[in-house]
Every structure is written in structure tokens, then in C-alpha cells.
Design a protein around this motif. Structure first.
Motif, PDB file in Angstrom:
ATOM      1  N   LYS A 168       0.858  -1.182   0.000  1.00  0.00           N
ATOM      2  CA  LYS A 168       0.000   0.000   0.000  1.00  0.00           C
ATOM      3  C   LYS A 168       0.892   1.228   0.000  1.00  0.00           C
ATOM      4  CE  LYS A 168      -2.505   1.284   3.666  1.00  0.00           C
ATOM      5  NZ  LYS A 168      -2.156   2.703   4.012  1.00  0.00           N
ATOM      6  N   HIS A 190      -2.339   2.139  -8.839  1.00  0.00           N
ATOM      7  CA  HIS A 190      -3.440   1.244  -9.166  1.00  0.00           C
ATOM      8  C   HIS A 190      -3.107   0.368 -10.363  1.00  0.00           C
ATOM      9  CE1 HIS A 190      -6.674   3.874  -6.955  1.00  0.00           C
ATOM     10  NE2 HIS A 190      -5.853   3.231  -6.131  1.00  0.00           N
ATOM     11  N   HIS A 194      -1.530  -1.758  -6.515  1.00  0.00           N
ATOM     12  CA  HIS A 194      -1.324  -1.306  -5.144  1.00  0.00           C
ATOM     13  C   HIS A 194      -2.436  -0.348  -4.707  1.00  0.00           C
ATOM     14  CE1 HIS A 194       2.492  -3.080  -5.897  1.00  0.00           C
ATOM     15  NE2 HIS A 194       3.036  -2.035  -6.480  1.00  0.00           N
ATOM     16  N   ASP A 195      -2.893  -0.495  -3.476  1.00  0.00           N
ATOM     17  CA  ASP A 195      -3.755   0.506  -2.864  1.00  0.00           C
ATOM     18  C   ASP A 195      -2.947   1.766  -2.606  1.00  0.00           C
ATOM     19  OD1 ASP A 195      -5.849  -1.283  -2.818  1.00  0.00           O
ATOM     20  OD2 ASP A 195      -5.747  -1.658  -0.658  1.00  0.00           O
ATOM     21  N   SER A 197      -3.108   5.334   0.036  1.00  0.00           N
ATOM     22  CA  SER A 197      -3.744   6.149   1.062  1.00  0.00           C
ATOM     23  C   SER A 197      -3.089   7.522   1.075  1.00  0.00           C
ATOM     24  CB  SER A 197      -3.614   5.513   2.452  1.00  0.00           C
ATOM     25  OG  SER A 197      -4.541   4.462   2.617  1.00  0.00           O
ATOM     26  N   TYR A 244     -12.197   4.603   2.758  1.00  0.00           N
ATOM     27  CA  TYR A 244     -11.819   4.125   1.427  1.00  0.00           C
ATOM     28  C   TYR A 244     -12.890   4.401   0.385  1.00  0.00           C
ATOM     29  CZ  TYR A 244      -7.903   1.627   3.516  1.00  0.00           C
ATOM     30  OH  TYR A 244      -6.744   1.320   4.176  1.00  0.00           O
ATOM     31  N   ARG A 246     -13.518   3.460  -4.043  1.00  0.00           N
ATOM     32  CA  ARG A 246     -13.064   2.804  -5.262  1.00  0.00           C
ATOM     33  C   ARG A 246     -12.974   3.853  -6.360  1.00  0.00           C
ATOM     34  NH1 ARG A 246     -10.732  -1.770  -6.104  1.00  0.00           N
ATOM     35  NH2 ARG A 246     -12.294  -2.807  -4.786  1.00  0.00           N
ATOM     36  N   GLY A 252      -8.832   0.786  -8.762  1.00  0.00           N
ATOM     37  CA  GLY A 252      -8.080   0.636  -7.520  1.00  0.00           C
ATOM     38  C   GLY A 252      -8.776   1.254  -6.328  1.00  0.00           C
ATOM     39  N   ARG A 253      -8.229   0.959  -5.139  1.00  0.00           N
ATOM     40  CA  ARG A 253      -8.774   1.466  -3.882  1.00  0.00           C
ATOM     41  C   ARG A 253      -7.935   2.636  -3.397  1.00  0.00           C
ATOM     42  NH1 ARG A 253      -9.752  -2.416   1.334  1.00  0.00           N
ATOM     43  NH2 ARG A 253      -7.470  -2.542   1.199  1.00  0.00           N
TER      44      ARG A 253
END
Length: 339
Positions: A168, A190, A194-195, A197, A244, A246, A252-253
Motif C-alpha cells: 500500500k 493502481h 497497489h492501494d 492512502s 476508502y 473505489r 483501484g482502492r
């Protein structure tokens, strides 16, 4: 005969507001091979090595937390992989997964050391990595890290992916610095599976810079990204403070960690322990409990009492302020506290 027969298990760590602590963020060093502008001063005052807990002491602390109900441990720094022999600690803790109550052992890293360590981390039981990467732009990365090479980080991320580690990407969103580069970073991450944040700048530690000039509201970032992409709210919870969505256009997240514009203290399930054994029950408060003193001078019983004291003192939450002239909420920097 089983020596544990008739022995009452240690009670869980529950604070005075009824929140159970199941997540430990443990710093193993304050040292780092980068000098990120939001994390530390250009010339940081690193601790003498003699002040650090030994690897054996770090293991004892982890076992004490696991016995009190901690199911997730994240190893942090500084950069944890610059500590000598840290792999022996990770391999040792990896044996606790699924056996002693520990469900997950993970790591936060800047990725520069991963070409050397990724395979061994995977073999030791690490499954997930949080990787700090604020931009793909080489010039901006060099500016943010005070001299780092983004290609080293990208090579580390590639090594982690090849080793089968779940990655992440964590990016601190900063006004007029990496703000315009965030969509590119998200799309790339993405595309790699990979996520991502995004994190708001937090007033932790004196860094020799005005955080009010760095601060970028993630509410504004979300609004800007919504003009570009379709964002769908998700109910996902990974045990941390992120909300989170989408990104339908990338598949991706994307997470938003908003300690200033979206306070999440009511669900706090975590504490931090520094590489010197100071337990901080809140990132934004100065209150601390000296676990090193308890461990070295009182043994297991004193350590248990210290953990109980920490639960009695854990505050409801932080009150971060990044307005001009506000200064740091606490004087210790993030590298010393642990991410």
C-alpha cells in the motif's frame, strides 16, 4: 503437566473510554536514510545507540502486548530496515503469527532497502507493507526527501511485488508541493495493483518549516479527484483510520487519512512504542509511559502495571492545529515516535 493450567490469562488492554487496543506500532529505530521535510529536520539529532531497546527487549515488549490482546504489530522507524540485524527480530516475531494470538505482522518503509530485504521479509511472515512515496516526479521527490532518488524507491517497490508482498502506497498530501502530482501517483499505483492512502500533514515535531503552508485538506483533494474520476464509497476497514473509495476509472482502492478534517479518535485501537521504550497512547499528546524503565527495573510485573497505567491515561483524542503560528502539537518528531 501444562504449566498454564489454572493460570488466568492477562486481561485485554481496554482504555477508560472502553476502546480495546489491538494494534501496536513499534518503532525499532529513529534513524533513516532519507530526510523527508514533513518528518524531521534537515540535520536531525539521532539518539545514541545505547538508548535503544535491544532486539531481545523489543521482542519481550511485543510478547507482553500480544498476551494482552494485541493482534496486529506494525514495525516502523525512522526507516526500520536500516537497523542492524532487524531481520532477526522480524523472523522471531513471525513465529508468533497464528500461534500466540498475533494475526498480522507488517512493516512501514520508504522502500529503499527492499531490493535487499523483500524476499526475507516475505519468508519471515510479513505479508503487507506500507510504503511511503509522495510523488513519482524525481525532482519533487528529491526536494521532499532532501536528496533521495525516486528510482531507489521504485526498485524497492518492484522487489516487494516480485516477492509476493502486498503493497500500500502512503502519500502525504502537501499544498503546492506534490498536490498536482497525486493523480499520476494514484493512477500508477493502481496500475501496479497497489492501494493508495493519502494523509494530511500532522503537526508532530519541530521540522523547521511552516506546516500551515504545507497543509492540504483531503476534503479538497477528494473534491478535486471527484471532478476527474468517479469515486465510490467503500465500507472497507483495514484496522486503521482510513476511509476508502473505489476509483472506478482505475479499478483501484484509495484511502483518505484525515486527522485534521475527519477526526477518527472515537475508534482508536492503537498505541505507539518508540525505539527507547516510551509508550505514547496518542500521537498528538505528550503523555508517555516509560516501558524501558519498567522492563529493566521491575521485570514482567512492572511492565504489566505500566500497561495498565497507560490505559488509564489514554486520552480521548488529539486536537491538531496547523493554523499559522500554531506550532507543533508535540515536540518529538515522527521519526522518533514511529509512523
Amino acid at each position: 503437566m501444562d504449566r498454564n493450567v489454572g493460570v488466568n490469562p492477562a486481561p485485554p488492554l481496554i482504555d477508560r473510554f472502553g476502546r480495546q487496543i489491538t494494534y501496536l506500532r513499534l518503532s525499532v529505530t529513529d534513524r533513516c536514510d532519507l530526510r523527508c521535510v514533513y518528518c524531521m529536520k534537515a540535520r536531525p539529532d539521532f539518539l545514541p545507540k545505547a538508548d535503544l531497546l535491544s532486539l531481545e527487549e523489543l521482542t519481550i515488549l511485543c510478547d507482553a502486548f500480544i498476551a494482552r490482546g494485541v493482534t496486529k504489530i506494525r514495525l516502523t522507524g525512522g526507516e526500520p530496515l536500516v537497523r542492524k540485524d532487524v531481520l532477526s527480530l522480524i523472523e522471531n516475531l513471525g513465529t508468533r503469527i497464528g500461534r500466540a494470538g498475533l494475526k498480522e505482522l507488517c512493516l512501514t518503509t520508504n522502500a529503499t532497502q527492499l531490493p535487499r530485504f523483500a524476499d526475507r521479509l516475505a519468508a519471515a511472515g510479513i505479508q503487507r507493507l506500507n510504503i511511503s512515496l509522495d510523488t513519482l516526479d524525481s525532482d519533487v521527490y528529491r526536494r521532499l526527501t532532501r536528496g533521495g532518488d525516486v528510482n531507489n524507491a521504485l526498485a524497492g517497490i518492484a522487489a516487494a511485488k516480485a516477492a509476493g508482498l502486498q503493497v500500500k502506497i502512503n502519500a502525504v498530501a502537501m499544498a503546492s508541493i506534490n498536490e498536482v502530482h497525486l493523480p499520476e501517483l494514484i493512477r500508477w499505483a493502481h496500475g501496479e495493483g497497489h492501494d493508495v492512502s493519502l494523509i494530511e500533514v500532522m503537526p508532530v515535531g519541530e521540522i523547521g518549516a511552516d506546516r500551515s503552508a504545507q497543509f492540504l485538506s483531503l476534503r479538497d483533494v477528494c473534491a478535486t479527484l471527484s471532478d476527474r474520476w468517479t469515486l465510490t464509497d467503500l465500507p472497507d476497514n483495514t484496522g486503521g483510520p482510513a476511509r476508502y473509495v473505489r476509483v472506478e476509472d482505475t479499478g483501484g482502492r484509495l484511502g483518505f487519512i484525515s486527522p485534521l478534517t475527519g477526526n477518527f479518535c472515537d475508534s482508536c485501537n492503537r498505541v505507539r512504542v518508540t525505539c527507547t521504550g516510551e509508550l505514547f497512547t496518542c500521537l498528538g499528546k505528550s503523555g508517555r509511559i516509560d516501558l524501558r524503565h519498567a522492563l529493566r527495573n521491575g521485570g514482567p510485573a512492572a511492565l504489566e502495571h505500566a500497561l495498565d497505567d497507560a490505559m488509564a491515561e489514554k486520552p480521548w483524542g488529539h486536537d491538531f492545529d496547523v493554523s499559522p503560528g500554531a506550532g507543533a502539537a508535540v515536540d518529538r518528531d515522527m521519526a522518533r515516535t514511529g509512523g
